[in-house]
Scaffold this motif. Structure first.
Motif, PDB file in Angstrom:
ATOM      1  N   PHE A   1       0.833  -1.196   0.000  1.00 45.73           N
ATOM      2  CA  PHE A   1       0.000   0.000   0.000  1.00 45.73           C
ATOM      3  C   PHE A   1       0.874   1.254   0.000  1.00 45.73           C
ATOM      4  CE2 PHE A   1      -2.619   2.993   2.690  1.00 45.73           C
ATOM      5  CZ  PHE A   1      -3.425   3.403   1.639  1.00 45.73           C
ATOM      6  N   GLU A   2       1.852   1.252   0.926  1.00 43.27           N
ATOM      7  CA  GLU A   2       2.767   2.396   1.020  1.00 43.27           C
ATOM      8  C   GLU A   2       3.466   2.615  -0.323  1.00 43.27           C
ATOM      9  OE1 GLU A   2       3.106   4.227   3.796  1.00 43.27           O
ATOM     10  OE2 GLU A   2       1.602   2.977   4.824  1.00 43.27           O
ATOM     11  N   GLN A   3       3.912   1.504  -0.835  1.00 47.07           N
ATOM     12  CA  GLN A   3       4.618   1.514  -2.110  1.00 47.07           C
ATOM     13  C   GLN A   3       3.738   2.127  -3.209  1.00 47.07           C
ATOM     14  OE1 GLN A   3       7.768   0.353  -2.686  1.00 47.07           O
ATOM     15  NE2 GLN A   3       7.578   0.988  -4.828  1.00 47.07           N
ATOM     16  N   LEU A   4       2.533   1.656  -3.208  1.00 50.14           N
ATOM     17  CA  LEU A   4       1.584   2.090  -4.221  1.00 50.14           C
ATOM     18  C   LEU A   4       1.328   3.588  -4.125  1.00 50.14           C
ATOM     19  CD1 LEU A   4      -0.326   1.193  -6.471  1.00 50.14           C
ATOM     20  CD2 LEU A   4      -2.049   0.744  -4.727  1.00 50.14           C
ATOM     21  N   LEU A   5       1.118   4.069  -2.891  1.00 51.68           N
ATOM     22  CA  LEU A   5       0.813   5.486  -2.704  1.00 51.68           C
ATOM     23  C   LEU A   5       1.935   6.363  -3.241  1.00 51.68           C
ATOM     24  CD1 LEU A   5      -0.941   5.825   0.764  1.00 51.68           C
ATOM     25  CD2 LEU A   5      -1.932   5.838  -1.515  1.00 51.68           C
ATOM     26  N   SER A   6       3.135   5.950  -2.962  1.00 43.73           N
ATOM     27  CA  SER A   6       4.261   6.765  -3.428  1.00 43.73           C
ATOM     28  C   SER A   6       4.348   6.712  -4.959  1.00 43.73           C
ATOM     29  CB  SER A   6       5.564   6.295  -2.790  1.00 43.73           C
ATOM     30  OG  SER A   6       5.824   4.976  -3.173  1.00 43.73           O
ATOM     31  N   THR A   7       4.012   5.539  -5.514  1.00 46.82           N
ATOM     32  CA  THR A   7       4.024   5.409  -6.976  1.00 46.82           C
ATOM     33  C   THR A   7       3.013   6.366  -7.588  1.00 46.82           C
ATOM     34  OG1 THR A   7       4.339   3.070  -6.547  1.00 46.82           O
ATOM     35  CG2 THR A   7       4.035   3.724  -8.850  1.00 46.82           C
ATOM     36  N   ILE A   8       1.836   6.382  -6.975  1.00 42.25           N
ATOM     37  CA  ILE A   8       0.755   7.217  -7.514  1.00 42.25           C
ATOM     38  C   ILE A   8       1.195   8.680  -7.556  1.00 42.25           C
ATOM     39  CG2 ILE A   8      -1.546   8.116  -6.981  1.00 42.25           C
ATOM     40  CD1 ILE A   8      -2.215   5.271  -5.970  1.00 42.25           C
ATOM     41  N   LYS A   9       1.909   9.073  -6.535  1.00 48.30           N
ATOM     42  CA  LYS A   9       2.295  10.489  -6.435  1.00 48.30           C
ATOM     43  C   LYS A   9       3.112  10.960  -7.632  1.00 48.30           C
ATOM     44  CE  LYS A   9       1.289  11.718  -1.865  1.00 48.30           C
ATOM     45  NZ  LYS A   9       1.325  10.587  -0.931  1.00 48.30           N
ATOM     46  N   LYS A  10       3.985  10.085  -8.161  1.00 44.86           N
ATOM     47  CA  LYS A  10       4.901  10.644  -9.168  1.00 44.86           C
ATOM     48  C   LYS A  10       4.996   9.822 -10.466  1.00 44.86           C
ATOM     49  CE  LYS A  10       8.704   8.795  -6.368  1.00 44.86           C
ATOM     50  NZ  LYS A  10       7.861   8.207  -5.302  1.00 44.86           N
ATOM     51  N   ASP A  11       4.797   8.505 -10.419  1.00 44.99           N
ATOM     52  CA  ASP A  11       5.134   7.679 -11.575  1.00 44.99           C
ATOM     53  C   ASP A  11       4.085   7.730 -12.680  1.00 44.99           C
ATOM     54  OD1 ASP A  11       7.400   7.133 -10.330  1.00 44.99           O
ATOM     55  OD2 ASP A  11       6.872   5.085  -9.689  1.00 44.99           O
ATOM     56  N   SER A  12       4.398   7.041 -13.777  1.00 41.58           N
ATOM     57  CA  SER A  12       3.505   7.049 -14.942  1.00 41.58           C
ATOM     58  C   SER A  12       2.341   6.082 -14.714  1.00 41.58           C
ATOM     59  CB  SER A  12       4.284   6.618 -16.187  1.00 41.58           C
ATOM     60  OG  SER A  12       4.579   5.241 -16.078  1.00 41.58           O
ATOM     61  N   GLU A  13       1.344   6.177 -15.578  1.00 38.40           N
ATOM     62  CA  GLU A  13       0.160   5.325 -15.458  1.00 38.40           C
ATOM     63  C   GLU A  13       0.536   3.853 -15.538  1.00 38.40           C
ATOM     64  OE1 GLU A  13      -3.133   6.405 -17.999  1.00 38.40           O
ATOM     65  OE2 GLU A  13      -2.731   8.540 -17.719  1.00 38.40           O
ATOM     66  N   LYS A  14       1.470   3.529 -16.396  1.00 38.31           N
ATOM     67  CA  LYS A  14       1.887   2.139 -16.578  1.00 38.31           C
ATOM     68  C   LYS A  14       2.429   1.559 -15.273  1.00 38.31           C
ATOM     69  CE  LYS A  14       1.456  -0.651 -19.821  1.00 38.31           C
ATOM     70  NZ  LYS A  14       0.163  -0.369 -20.331  1.00 38.31           N
ATOM     71  N   ASP A  15       3.326   2.363 -14.634  1.00 36.08           N
ATOM     72  CA  ASP A  15       3.924   1.925 -13.377  1.00 36.08           C
ATOM     73  C   ASP A  15       2.867   1.708 -12.310  1.00 36.08           C
ATOM     74  OD1 ASP A  15       6.378   2.078 -14.545  1.00 36.08           O
ATOM     75  OD2 ASP A  15       6.718   4.170 -13.919  1.00 36.08           O
ATOM     76  N   ILE A  16       1.933   2.622 -12.301  1.00 34.91           N
ATOM     77  CA  ILE A  16       0.870   2.508 -11.291  1.00 34.91           C
ATOM     78  C   ILE A  16       0.114   1.204 -11.488  1.00 34.91           C
ATOM     79  CG2 ILE A  16      -1.268   3.542 -10.435  1.00 34.91           C
ATOM     80  CD1 ILE A  16      -0.079   6.274 -11.255  1.00 34.91           C
TER      81      ILE A  16
END
Lengths: 684, 686
Positions: free
Chosen positions: A396-411
């Motif tokens: 979850f933590e990982q995901l939240l940080s991904t959402i903040k900055k990464d691309s749609e694919k990464d998310i």
């Protein structure tokens, strides 16, 4: 379903700023008239429906009103306290407060309570309580001290319980809170220590309470933004002993955790509370209505000019400061009922395929126990759940940080990982948070629209409209009909205005653009295969508890069957393309309340001739949903039996009537001898 | 007490005409009722619902609208296109005026009572000014495309609502132009009917227009915006009439299914000021179409094809629970339609457009109480006398000897001489009636059939001597100076010396026939006279009033008799006073001077003045013959009122000779059998 109506401003004169601007709003003995006490020197009597003042009274320069004016319901007089100790009692005819009845008391008053059915009660700052009559008889009487040093009253309220007043006040001493219950029927004062439970760090900011026969349900809004509930018995088993009561979580994060001011809470009825405060850390202050039973946000109203953290509720009106003006928002609420709740539930077509139920699991979200009187066992369960909640999955933590900055694919990749992990009981809230996070980024960065991720999240079947407000709005903005269809199918609690907005979109979208989109056509498969449809209908109705063995039922069953067939035939002649039909079907199958839908339907342009027919179908569809849910099976069965017996009675009555008429005819023939006769009459 | 042979007659084939309009006048508490044959009746609701006046019908004058204007003036409009004003004093038509708009369907008097609106077949709404003695055409409103079936004024008099076919128009009275046109849905239970006829409209002071129509709807419209506010589907058939109370807190509608619905303005919740119209009570007192309704302050009034006038008191408005709180159903006229020749055992029946003469049969057998005797000769229909012209018969009479028949319409008086030769009858009309004998309200022959008394509608009484085949005018009593009130009831003493005449309100006048002068006037009484008769030998005048009081006045002594004073002092039995039909005929026993015979529609009574009067504790009516009771008890319980309720509805009862009575009954079922079939409705819907 709760609804806020159009707000209006009461005072034409701006009030002084801050919490001192307004001391209180109290009911008068006439409906629709309220006493508004301004911090400082003035009391104004308003007629709310007319939005105009009926009278205004001020104390002399140098004096200051220290507690809100109230109305003595037994005499119709008004009472106000100035300079902590001086009581003033006056009538509407009086002009000058300086010339009205005055009584100076020996101790400082915290608050005067006045409710229908009893004399006004005076609560002193030291915790003593007196009836007004007794005080006026001997104003200089000695007032005892109840509270210890440094203990101050924070909040108080009075109730009528079995025709006797019960007064509750909350005190604070060194960060600890105590509740005092003063009953007047048995003249007892009992003290309770409010035990904060696990949320020791949070500071209690606001209180409200309601009464339910033997318990006062005290709700508090804490600085962590959650609402806690504490049940306090009105008649304690042992009044002398200092008892502890434990509070339990009622609603989670109704206001932003860091909100410092402008936060208030008030109980509207059994299931609804009104909360004043900013819902998100950055957002403006809002008035929101929450359903505590279903843990859903019912409606909210933004107050962009800020508010003061004061909220009063009388009759059907909510009073609060909006900017510098006293604002009234009329509030209406249908009592939430089983039928209403059932209408919001989805009927699952084939229960075997989904492992997770469609609807929100109320038990988990309500989760933290039902009250302070819970047994050992429930406490144990509670603790276990607590542990689970406290340790969110690392993904979850990982995901939240991904959402903040990464691309749609990464998310998408991260999301897949997260969803693969075993689900925790609070899974739905976490999913809601993820959606909110995605939407948050969408608002700041409009080009970012993680459609696939959102679709995937919706398909977890745990989301509801209130868990991720803004999702459907975003989809509407993007005219993402596929997502809207999915939302309509999945969410049990879509507001009627959104349903209507969807309907408007579905009707106005061009056939060409529909052709390009991918839409789930399952719901309109019957258009192509009406024979199959008939078969389905047959089995479905038999499954719904209509026993085919019973001979008498047969004819009725057939009649029941005929209607859906007719409806199906009508839909085949529907003047829209199948894709649009599928979308409209999604609307038809969504849950709504007629009362709240109708105002929005008016906004739909009249360009579509078929719209009125569709509304009729909409009504039918909703009825069908209710009829089809398994919970309605027993009700339907007994209803069916009842109707059958009624029909029997009616047909028997008709038979009786016919035979009666025949008898009457025979009787008449007997009486109706000839047109002419000569008879013998003897008068006695 | 006495044993009688009773000729029980049920062959009087009388069918009242259906009620078309009712109009209630609040000031005088009177109700005007028009029937399909053009008859207009006036009921005095304060006088025990007595039908005190009537205007005879006319074949070409079907009344479609009826209304009261300021100063107790009554107007009607009908299919012949004429507006008629009635003279309520002289009981004739004051004038008829063509509105020049084709048949008139609707009519409404302005709230101030000085303007009259009529709605016509050609779609015009015409405004007339009511002048003191006439009406004057003022102007037309914007012409509509189809007939105007209903009209209603806004209480302020500034606007009117007009119901037509498929729509309702709201007119501005000042400009005469239509402000709004409100289209009514033709759909009925999902089926589109050809037309939706707006049978009635009512304009309330808050601007709401209530309409009732042929699709079974009661609809509420906002006249300011021309929008439909509320819709009540109340019937599977037409809703044909509407009437609103003066306070506008309740209204009543009548449907073609015979149901009357009461709507009331009630608070949405207790102690809330918000009110809404709610259908509160359905009443099913009619079998056929309810064509007309009225709303008095205390009662709902309805009438229709089934000919009954029903007055249903609103229990919440009735302060004292007395007999006024009971439902009233008025079916038969409160006047005699039958006269009888005692000598020849003949009955003359009066119908709207013809007379029938019947001879009663006879029997030689005897029997005990309740027996039906075998007939040795059946009753014969002797004569069927049809009137000439379109006018209804007002009154008729056969002389006691059976040799003369007289009747009158509004414009002509007819006198016939009958000759009997064995079984053959020949009829000869007496021609050249004098010009003053044009219209009679009441006709009476003297006991010896030598004199004819005629009450004309100008208030005068004519006396004519009858000779074999001719007549001679003897005298005319002119009305008392200053009054034009017509005499409706006449009575002649058996010795031919005294004539009593009564109008609708003033007292009873007694004339001396020998000296041809007014003998005396019986003091006026508050309630109208319903029947009069002079007793043989004593010349006591017996007068029955609509409040069920009976007085006995001695003509020679010019004062009330001792018996009358006694009964006034003691009061009548409460059950006697609670009867709801008036006494329509009084007669006497030639051999028993102490007996008075009288009857109303539901009972026949012999008052034996020699017996003690009943008090409220005694049983007034005991149908059971005394069995095994000693004479003592019988004597102790016997009282003056001997009542029989065997014959009902009883239209006529008289004594033919000492031991023979004739009773004419008209069973309601026989009337219903002659009406068109009602709309079938299942009582228990399945």
């Amino acid at each position: 379903m709760a609804a806020l109506e159009e707000e209006f401003t009461l005072s034409t004169v701006p009030l002084g700023a801050g919490p001192n601007g307004l001391l209180g709003v109290e009911q008068s003995d006439k409906t629709d008239q309220f006493l508004v006490t301004h911090g400082g020197r003035t009391v104004i009597l308003y007629k709310v429906s007319d939005q105009k003042p009926l009278g205004s009274w001020s104390v002399k320069q140098g004096q200051i009103i220290t507690c809100p004016a109230v109305c003595n319901f037994q005499t119709g007089e008004f009472i106000v306290v100035h300079d902590n100790k001086v009581l003033r009692i006056w009538n509407t005819e009086d002009v000058n407060l300086d010339k009205v009845f005055k009584a100076t008391l020996s101790a400082e008053i915290y608050r005067i309570h006045s409710i229908q059915g009893t004399e006004p009660l005076v609560l002193f700052k030291e915790g003593a309580v007196r009836g007004l009559e007794a005080l006026l008889a001997e104003p200089q009487q000695k007032i005892e001290t109840v509270l210890s040093d440094d203990e101050v009253i924070k909040w108080t309220k009075v109730f009528m319980v079995f025709r006797h007043p019960v007064l509750i006040f909350i005190t604070e001493k060194h960060g600890n809170h105590f509740a005092y219950i003063q009953t007047f029927s048995s003249r007892t004062l009992s003290k309770y220590t409010l035990f904060h439970g696990q949320e020791e760090k949070s500071v209690i900011q606001n209180f409200t309470a309601s009464v339910d026969r033997k318990f006062i349900s005290l709700m508090s809004l804490s600085s962590d933004g959650c609402v806690y509930e504490t049940s306090i018995p009105i008649h304690p088993r042992d009044p002398d002993e200092n008892q502890r009561v434990v509070r339990s979580l009622l609603l989670k994060t109704v206001v932003a955790g860091n909100a410092r001011s402008g936060v208030a809470l008030t109980v509207l009825d059994q299931d609804h509370v009104a909360v004043l405060g900013p819902p998100l850390p950055a957002s403006k202050e809002c008035l929101s209505i929450w359903n505590t039973k279903f843990q859903t946000l019912q409606t909210s109203r933004e107050l962009p000019q800020g508010t003061s953290g004061q909220l009063w509720y009388f009759g059907e009106n909510l009073f609060m400061l909006h900017g510098k003006f006293l604002t009234v928002i009329p509030y209406k609420c249908e009592v939430s009922s089983l039928a209403g709740a059932l209408g919001k539930l989805k009927h699952s077509q084939d229960p075997g395929t989904h492992t997770v139920p469609h609807f929100v699991n109320w038990e988990t979200s309500r989760g933290y126990g039902f009250g302070s009187q819970n047994s050992e066992q429930s406490k144990r369960i509670l603790r276990r759940r607590k542990i689970e909640v406290n340790v969110p999955p690392p993904a979850f933590e990982q995901l939240l940080s991904t959402i903040k900055k990464d691309s749609e694919k990464d998310i998408e990749v991260e999301l897949c990982k997260f969803l693969a992990v075993k689900r925790t009981p609070d899974f739905h809230t976490i999913v809601g948070d993820i959606v909110l996070e995605l939407l948050g980024r969408h608002t700041t960065e409009p080009s970012f629209y993680p459609r696939n991720s959102l679709m995937q999240l919706i398909q977890t079947h745990v989301l509801s409209y209130s868990l991720c407000p803004g999702l459907m709005e975003a989809a509407l903005e993007k005219t993402d009909v596929q997502m809207l269809q999915l939302c309509l199918q999945q969410f049990p609690d879509i507001p009627e205005s959104i349903t209507c907005a969807c309907l408007k979109l579905f009707l106005s979208i061009s056939d060409d653009s529909l052709q390009e989109t991918e839409i789930n056509m399952e719901s309109v498969s019957d258009c192509s295969d009406p024979v199959q449809e008939k078969m389905d209908e047959q089995t479905e109705i038999l499954q719904n508890g209509f026993n085919a063995d019973e001979q008498n039922c047969d004819s009725c069953d057939r009649k029941l069957n005929q209607k859906p067939q007719d409806a199906a035939e009508e839909t085949t002649s529907c003047p829209v393309v199948p894709k649009r039909a599928a979308l409209l079907n999604a609307i038809l199958h969504s849950a709504y309340s007629e009362m709240f839908l109708l105002p929005h339907l008016k906004d739909i342009p009249a360009q579509h001739v078929t719209i009125m027919d569709w509304i009729c179908l909409l009504l039918d569809a909703n009825f069908t949903v209710v009829v089809m849910i398994p919970e309605a099976k027993r009700l339907l069965l007994s209803l069916y039996k009842f109707v059958k017996s009624q029909i029997c009675i009616c047909s028997e009555l008709n038979k009786i009537e016919v035979s009666f008429r025949e008898l009457q005819k025979l009787n008449q023939e007997k009486n109706n001898r000839e047109l002419y006769s000569i008879e013998v009459l003897e008068l006695f | 007490m006495g044993e009688f042979k009773v000729h029980r007659v049920r062959f009087f084939n009388y069918v009242p005409s259906g009620i078309r309009c009712v109009a209630y006048n609040n000031q005088s508490n009177r109700l005007a009722v028009s029937r399909t044959d053009g008859t207009v009746e006036i009921y005095n609701l304060s006088a025990n619902y007595f039908q005190e006046k009537f205007f005879p019908g006319h074949e070409s004058r079907a009344t479609e609208a009826l209304c009261w204007a300021k100063g107790q003036r009554l107007f009607s409009g009908g299919l012949n296109g004429e507006i008629i004003e009635y003279d309520l004093q002289a009981l004739n038509i004051k004038y008829a005026m063509d509105a020049f708009g084709g048949p008139i369907w609707s009519m409404a008097v302005s709230p101030c009572g000085s303007q009259l609106l009529v709605g016509c077949e050609d779609g015009s709404v015409k405004l007339f000014q009511i002048t003191p003695d006439k009406i004057q055409f003022e102007r037309n409103f914007d012409r509509q495309k189809s007939r105007i079936l209903s009209l209603s004024w806004h209480p302020s008099g500034t606007h009117i609502a007009a119901g037509s076919i498929d729509y309702i128009s709201v007119f501005d009275v000042k400009s005469g132009s239509a402000v709004h046109k409100m289209l009514v849905d033709r759909q009925y239970m999902g089926v589109s009917k050809r037309k939706c006829i707006i049978w009635g409209v009512a304009f309330l002071s808050d601007g709401t227009v209530i309409s009732v129509d042929s699709a079974g709807k009661v609809q509420f419209w906002d006249s300011a915006t021309g929008t439909l506010v509320k819709n009540h589907l109340i019937a599977n058939a037409d809703v044909q009439s509407i009437a609103v109370s003066d306070q506008e807190d309740s209204f009543v509608v009548g449907t073609a299914e015979g149901t009357v619905f009461h709507f009331q303005l009630v608070s949405v919740t207790s102690n809330s000021s918000e009110k809404q119209w709610v259908r509160t009570k359905p009443f099913q007192h009619h079998t056929h179409d309810v064509r007309a309704v009225a709303h008095s302050p205390t009662a709902l009034i309805s009438g229709g094809t089934d000919t009954h006038l029903v007055i249903r008191p609103l229990m919440e408005k009735v302060e004292v629970k007395n007999y006024d709180a009971a439902l009233r159903k008025i079916t038969f006229p409160h006047r005699r339609l039958i006269s009888c020749s005692k000598k020849r055992h003949l009955l003359l029946f009066q119908f709207a457009h013809h007379l029938e003469l019947w001879r009663l049969g006879s029997t030689v057998a005897t029997g005990k109480n309740g027996d039906t005797l075998p007939l040795s000769k059946d009753a014969d229909h002797l004569l069927h006398l049809k009137t000439k012209g379109p006018e209804n018969i007002i009154c008729s009479c056969i002389s006691p000897c059976g040799s003369w028949i007289a009747y009158s319409t509004t414009s002509r008086f007819f006198l016939y001489r009958l000759n009997y030769e064995h079984d053959n009858i020949s009829l000869q009309r007496v021609s050249k009636m004098p010009a003053f004998l044009r219209s009679a309200l009441q006709i009476l022959f003297s006991e010896d059939s030598t004199k004819l008394f005629v009450a004309s509608n100008q208030g005068s009484l004519h006396i004519i001597r009858l000779l074999e085949g001719s007549f001679k005018h003897l005298h005319t009593f002119q009305p008392q100076s200053g009054t034009v009130e017509s005499m409706c009831l006449l009575a002649i003493s058996p010795d031919g010396n005294w004539l009593a005449a009564s109008g609708t309100s003033a007292g009873v006048h007694v004339y001396n026939i020998k000296h041809l002068k007014l003998h005396c006037t019986v003091p006026a009484y508050n309630f109208p006279v319903t029947a009069l008769a002079i007793a043989p030998n004593t010349n006591n005048l017996v007068i029955a009033h609509s409040d069920q009081q009976v007085f006995e006045y001695s003509i020679p002594d010019k004062q009330y008799t001792e018996w009358s004073r006694t009964i006034q002092k003691q009061g009548f039995h409460y059950l006697w006073l609670q009867r709801d039909t008036p006494i329509t005929h009084i007669s006497f026993h030639p051999k028993r001077p102490m007996h008075i015979l009288l009857h109303d529609a539901y009972m026949f009574c012999i008052i034996d003045k020699s017996l003690p009067l009943p008090n409220d504790k005694t049983l007034l009516y005991n149908p059971l013959p005394p069995t095994n009771e000693s004479d003592v008890i019988r004597r102790r319980t016997a009282h003056a009122f001997k009542i029989s309720k065997i014959y009902k509805p009883l239209l006529f009862m008289d004594l033919l000779d000492e031991r023979t009575l004739v009773a004419v009954e008209r069973p309601l079922d026989d009337i219903i059998a002659q009406l068109p079939p009602p709309i079938k409705k299942k009582k228990f819907g399945t």
